[in-house]
Design a protein around this motif. Structure first.
Motif, short mmCIF file in Angstrom:
data_model
loop_
_atom_site.label_atom_id
_atom_site.label_comp_id
_atom_site.label_asym_id
_atom_site.label_seq_id
_atom_site.Cartn_x
_atom_site.Cartn_y
_atom_site.Cartn_z
N ILE A 69 0.84 -1.20 0.00
CA ILE A 69 0.00 0.00 0.00
C ILE A 69 0.87 1.25 0.00
CG2 ILE A 69 -1.59 1.37 1.42
CD1 ILE A 69 -2.95 -1.26 2.20
N LEU A 70 1.92 1.26 0.82
CA LEU A 70 2.81 2.42 0.85
C LEU A 70 3.50 2.63 -0.49
CD1 LEU A 70 4.46 2.15 4.40
CD2 LEU A 70 2.75 3.81 3.61
N SER A 71 3.94 1.55 -1.12
CA SER A 71 4.60 1.69 -2.42
C SER A 71 3.61 2.19 -3.47
CB SER A 71 5.26 0.38 -2.85
OG SER A 71 4.30 -0.59 -3.16
N TYR A 72 2.37 1.68 -3.42
CA TYR A 72 1.36 2.13 -4.38
C TYR A 72 1.06 3.62 -4.18
CZ TYR A 72 -2.85 2.28 -7.21
OH TYR A 72 -3.78 2.61 -8.15
N LEU A 73 0.93 4.04 -2.91
CA LEU A 73 0.67 5.45 -2.64
C LEU A 73 1.82 6.33 -3.10
CD1 LEU A 73 -1.00 5.28 0.90
CD2 LEU A 73 -2.10 5.82 -1.29
N LEU A 74 3.05 5.90 -2.86
CA LEU A 74 4.22 6.64 -3.30
C LEU A 74 4.23 6.75 -4.82
CD1 LEU A 74 7.02 7.94 -2.74
CD2 LEU A 74 7.96 5.65 -2.97
N LEU A 75 3.97 5.63 -5.49
CA LEU A 75 3.96 5.65 -6.95
C LEU A 75 2.82 6.50 -7.50
CD1 LEU A 75 4.90 1.94 -7.60
CD2 LEU A 75 6.31 3.95 -8.07
N ALA A 76 1.67 6.44 -6.84
CA ALA A 76 0.54 7.27 -7.28
C ALA A 76 0.85 8.75 -7.09
CB ALA A 76 -0.71 6.89 -6.51
N PHE A 77 1.61 9.06 -6.05
CA PHE A 77 1.96 10.45 -5.78
C PHE A 77 2.93 10.99 -6.82
CE2 PHE A 77 4.68 13.56 -3.54
CZ PHE A 77 3.72 14.53 -3.28
N ILE A 78 3.90 10.18 -7.24
CA ILE A 78 4.92 10.68 -8.16
C ILE A 78 4.56 10.46 -9.63
CG2 ILE A 78 6.78 10.37 -6.50
CD1 ILE A 78 7.65 7.90 -8.09
N SER A 79 3.51 9.68 -9.90
CA SER A 79 3.18 9.40 -11.30
C SER A 79 2.28 10.50 -11.87
CB SER A 79 2.47 8.06 -11.42
OG SER A 79 1.13 8.18 -11.00
N ASP A 80 2.28 10.57 -13.17
CA ASP A 80 1.38 11.47 -13.88
C ASP A 80 0.20 10.67 -14.39
OD1 ASP A 80 3.12 13.59 -13.46
OD2 ASP A 80 4.25 13.15 -15.29
N ASP A 81 -0.53 10.05 -13.47
CA ASP A 81 -1.70 9.22 -13.78
C ASP A 81 -1.32 8.00 -14.62
OD1 ASP A 81 -4.42 8.80 -13.32
OD2 ASP A 81 -4.92 9.51 -15.34
N GLU A 82 -0.06 7.56 -14.50
CA GLU A 82 0.39 6.39 -15.27
C GLU A 82 -0.11 5.08 -14.68
OE1 GLU A 82 4.52 6.37 -16.68
OE2 GLU A 82 4.65 8.41 -15.92
N LEU A 83 -0.48 5.06 -13.41
CA LEU A 83 -0.98 3.83 -12.80
C LEU A 83 -2.34 3.44 -13.35
CD1 LEU A 83 -0.03 4.27 -9.04
CD2 LEU A 83 0.89 2.61 -10.63
N ASN A 84 -3.11 4.41 -13.84
CA ASN A 84 -4.45 4.14 -14.33
C ASN A 84 -4.49 3.83 -15.82
OD1 ASN A 84 -5.50 4.58 -11.77
ND2 ASN A 84 -5.70 6.78 -12.13
N GLN A 85 -3.36 3.96 -16.50
CA GLN A 85 -3.34 3.70 -17.93
C GLN A 85 -3.28 2.20 -18.19
OE1 GLN A 85 -0.05 5.87 -19.55
NE2 GLN A 85 -0.95 7.86 -19.11
N PRO A 86 -4.02 1.73 -19.21
CA PRO A 86 -3.99 0.29 -19.50
C PRO A 86 -2.64 -0.13 -20.08
CG PRO A 86 -5.28 1.48 -21.15
CD PRO A 86 -4.91 2.48 -20.09
N LEU A 87 -2.33 -1.41 -19.89
CA LEU A 87 -1.08 -1.94 -20.42
C LEU A 87 -1.17 -2.08 -21.94
CD1 LEU A 87 -0.44 -4.82 -17.85
CD2 LEU A 87 0.54 -2.53 -17.84
N ASP A 88 -0.05 -1.83 -22.62
CA ASP A 88 -0.05 -2.07 -24.06
C ASP A 88 0.24 -3.54 -24.33
OD1 ASP A 88 2.67 -2.38 -23.64
OD2 ASP A 88 3.26 -0.56 -24.69
N VAL A 89 0.29 -3.93 -25.60
CA VAL A 89 0.45 -5.33 -25.97
C VAL A 89 1.78 -5.89 -25.48
CG1 VAL A 89 0.62 -6.90 -27.95
CG2 VAL A 89 -1.04 -5.04 -27.97
N ARG A 90 2.84 -5.12 -25.58
CA ARG A 90 4.16 -5.57 -25.13
C ARG A 90 4.18 -5.80 -23.63
NH1 ARG A 90 8.70 -3.14 -23.16
NH2 ARG A 90 10.67 -4.10 -23.73
#
Length: 166
Positions: A69-90
Motif C-alpha cells: 500500500i505504501l509503495s502504491y501510494l508513493l507511486l501514485a503520488f509521483i506518477s502522472d496518472d500512469e498507474l491508471n493507464q492500460p497496459l499495451d500489448v508488449r
C-alpha cells in the motif's frame, strides 16, 4: 559525478513501469528476508509452536499489505496518472511471461509440500535430514515468496532486454 546525480540520472533513464516493478521486487525480497530471518533465529520450541507460526504468518501478511500500500501510494503520488493507464500489448506479453514463471514455481512448491506432508503423515521417515515442524507450510510460503520474486525479476529482465518472444 556525485551519487545523488547518478541516482537522478538512473531514475530518469528507467520507465515508470520498471520503477513500479523494482519497488515490488524490493518489497518481496525484504519480506522473504524477514520470513527467513525469523525462521533461522527461532528455537526448536518456537518452530513447533502453532501460535508462533500463526503470528509469523500474520506478521508477513501485515508487512506485505502495508508495504504494498505504501509503495502504491508513493507511486501514485509521483506518477502522472500512469498507474491508471492500460497496459499495451508488449507489457501484457511481459506480464504473461512473469506469470508463467510464477505459476511453475507455485505448482512445484505445492507438489513438494504435498509430498512432504504425505511423507510425514505416513511415517516414511524424515524427508530431510533435519526435522522441521510444519515444513509443508514453510515450503508453500517459501514457494509463494520465491514465485513473487521470480515474477517481478522476469518482468524487469524481459522489459529491459526486449526479449519477450521465447
Amino acid at each position: 559525478m556525485t551519487r545523488v546525480t547518478q541516482l537522478k540520472e538512473f531514475l530518469q533513464s528507467i520507465s515508470f513501469r520498471e520503477l513500479t516493478l523494482s519497488i515490488d521486487l524490493l518489497v518481496s525480497i525484504y519480506i522473504s528476508y524477514f520470513y527467513i530471518q525469523r525462521l533461522v533465529n527461532a528455537s526448536a520450541e518456537q518452530l513447533a509452536s502453532v501460535s508462533r507460526l500463526s503470528g509469523l504468518l500474520l506478521e508477513v501478511l501485515t508487512y506485505s499489505v502495508v508495504l504494498m500500500i505504501l509503495s502504491y501510494l508513493l507511486l501514485a503520488f509521483i506518477s502522472d496518472d500512469e498507474l491508471n493507464q492500460p497496459l499495451d500489448v508488449r507489457e501484457k506479453q511481459i506480464n504473461l511471461i512473469g506469470f508463467k514463471y510464477k505459476s511453475h514455481i507455485l505448482q512445484t512448491g505445492i507438489c513438494i509440500a504435498i509430498f512432504q506432508y504425505q511423507a510425514e503423515a505416513n511415517g516414511w521417515g524424515p524427508a530431510i535430514e533435519y526435522n522441521i515442524p510444519h515444513l509443508p507450510m514453510h515450503v508453500m510460503v517459501g514457494a509463494f515468496l520465491l514465485a513473487e520474486i521470480a515474477n517481478y525479476a522476469a518482468q524487469l529482465y524481459k522489459g529491459r532486454t526486449g526479449d519477450i518472444y521465447e
